[in-house]
Write a protein that holds these residues in place. Structure first.
Motif, short mmCIF file in Angstrom:
data_model
loop_
_atom_site.label_atom_id
_atom_site.label_comp_id
_atom_site.label_asym_id
_atom_site.label_seq_id
_atom_site.Cartn_x
_atom_site.Cartn_y
_atom_site.Cartn_z
N ASN A 286 0.86 -1.18 0.00
CA ASN A 286 0.00 0.00 0.00
C ASN A 286 0.90 1.24 0.00
O ASN A 286 1.78 1.39 0.85
N HIS A 287 0.67 2.11 -0.97
CA HIS A 287 1.50 3.31 -1.14
C HIS A 287 1.54 4.17 0.14
O HIS A 287 2.57 4.76 0.48
N MET A 288 0.42 4.23 0.85
CA MET A 288 0.37 5.06 2.05
C MET A 288 1.26 4.48 3.15
O MET A 288 1.88 5.20 3.93
N GLY B 223 3.91 2.94 2.48
CA GLY B 223 5.23 3.38 2.02
C GLY B 223 5.55 4.76 2.59
O GLY B 223 6.63 4.98 3.15
N HIS B 224 4.61 5.70 2.49
CA HIS B 224 4.87 7.06 3.01
C HIS B 224 5.18 7.01 4.51
O HIS B 224 6.06 7.72 4.99
N ILE B 225 4.47 6.18 5.25
CA ILE B 225 4.76 6.07 6.69
C ILE B 225 6.21 5.61 6.89
O ILE B 225 6.98 6.19 7.66
N THR C 235 8.61 12.87 -1.43
CA THR C 235 7.64 12.66 -2.52
C THR C 235 7.67 11.19 -2.93
O THR C 235 8.39 10.38 -2.33
N ASP C 236 6.91 10.83 -3.95
CA ASP C 236 6.77 9.42 -4.29
C ASP C 236 8.11 8.81 -4.72
O ASP C 236 8.83 9.38 -5.52
N ASN C 237 8.38 7.64 -4.18
CA ASN C 237 9.63 6.94 -4.49
C ASN C 237 9.48 5.48 -4.14
O ASN C 237 8.65 5.10 -3.31
#
Ligand code: KG4
Ligand code: ZN
Length: 381
Positions: A109-111, A113-115, A337-339
């Motif tokens: 889950n991309h979110m 990932g952000h965490i 940012t997204d990575n």
């Protein structure tokens, strides 16, 4: 454990190699210049650019890390949330590589990932990161504004989120209406630094609601109305080419800009930014109180991640307001940012701590993109 990670959720084509929680390489091909003229991310352009660059980005990630396919244990890929046709490119590539090299795929889950961008280390294992669960995560980006309680690795409860626009989207729309280009956040921040945040009164949305949800659409409208009232509907002539000129560091000190109009624009930026951040401060504080009073949960650590977390005013306000909290931000510039690096680290923790992590080897055909993928949540008792 070595993981090759891929993220194509929006307008960055990214691949990374991680070793446990260490990011060995993190290649990001940003498509932003192709989307700028449209004032936001265009899905069909994103898909085309992902298809064009994904192989190069993956090859580069392996080469920079000095790792061969033989050493890779898993392929991690973002399953959602994101743009369907963009996600598809990464997922199809993961399946192709999984077949070719016989590596299992982990769906992330991309979110999440952000965490994990705030819990990621570099190739030398730096920085040292200390935190204890449960912790609170505030995810603020162009697409998301969420307050999440993290009880343990991969154990979440979403406490609140925006009911309409995301905070980054709101910065972008305000900037766009002032003809300041995209993305709008950095330009608004620069202007706000020179403005008076108390010049105009805007109200904090949802300030009196008892829940932990947020809203940014009303604040956008309030700000756009303020702009029209102060500058008329033809204000954009004042800001023509502003964003490119702002790249010149001395531009803002330039005497030409010290006109009435430019003062008004700086004051609007500062007044808007103050209220946009204030809503986050208020809801974070409310979350901490509610967790303590209703569930007897004391939180000592706060992760703030996503593109908007780069905002220095926001960082200062959070540090000043929550002096007792250990506040963690993404550990390097690329991780805001997204990575794919953060996706790889999230995969590592999932594989180690989450018995239900989504791993595909034989049954890869079941793996599909989920544009509105939700975090798996627990119930708070
Ligand atoms: O995390 P990200 O790439 O977006 C999504 O994945 O959705 O972050 C991009 C967003 C944009 O809306 C941009 O305007 C905002 O982050 N942003 C900022 C700043 N830098 C980027 N917002 C406020 N202040 C900044 N300094
Ligand atoms: Zn993102």
């Amino acid at each position: 454990m070595y993981i090759l990670a891929i993220d194509t959720s929006c307008d960055e084509t990214s691949a990374s190699v991680v070793y446990q929680d260490r990011i060995l390489s993190n290649i990001i091909y940003s498509q932003i210049k192709f989307h700028t003229q449209w004032g936001g991310c265009v899905p069909s352009i994103a898909k085309r650019m992902h298809l064009e660059y994904i192989d190069t980005v993956i090859d580069l990630a392996l080469r920079r890390a000095g790792i061969k396919w033989d050493n890779i244990d898993y392929i991690a890929v973002t399953q959602g949330p994101g743009l369907a046709i963009a996600l598809e490119v990464g997922i199809n590539k993961a399946k192709e590589l999984s077949n070719k090299y016989q590596k299992p795929i982990v769906a992330i889950n991309h979110m999440e990932g952000h965490i994990y961008s705030a819990l990621s280390k570099n190739s030398l294992g730096q920085p040292t990161i200390s935190y204890t669960f449960p912790l609170l995560a505030l995810l603020i980006s162009g697409g998301h504004t969420e307050l999440i309680l993290m009880i343990n690795h991969s154990v979440y409860k979403i406490l609140g989120k925006t009911l309409d626009d995301a905070i980054g989207e709101c910065f972008d729309k305000v900037a766009r209406s002032l003809n300041l280009g995209y993305p709008g956040g950095p330009v608004i921040e620069k202007l706000a630094r020179l403005g008076d945040e108390n010049a105009y009164t805007l109200t904090v949305p949802m300030a009196n609601s008892n829940d932990l949800n947020m809203s940014y659409s009303g604040l956008k409208t309030q700000t756009l109305n303020l702009i029209t009232n102060l500058l008329g509907s033809d204000f954009s002539i004042y800001t023509k080419n502003f964003s490119s000129k702002l790249k010149n560091k001395n531009y803002l000190q330039n005497s030409n800009l010290n006109s009435n109009i430019s003062k008004i624009i700086k004051d609007i930026a500062a007044s808007f930014q103050k209220i946009a951040v204030k809503q986050l401060l208020m809801k974070t504080e409310k979350s901490l109180i509610l967790l303590q009073e209703k569930y007897n949960i004391k939180v000592n650590d706060l992760i703030i991640a996503g593109g908007v977390a780069q905002n220095k005013y926001l960082k200062k306000m959070f540090k000043n307001t929550f002096k007792d909290l250990n506040i963690l931000f993404p550990t390097s510039k690329k991780l805001f940012t997204d990575n794919a690096g953060m996706v790889g680290v999230a995969a590592y923790f999932n594989l180690n701590f989450n018995q239900n992590s989504f791993v595909y080897l034989e049954n890869k055909e079941n793996l599909d993109r989920v544009p509105n993928l939700k975090l798996t949540e627990i119930k708070l008792e």
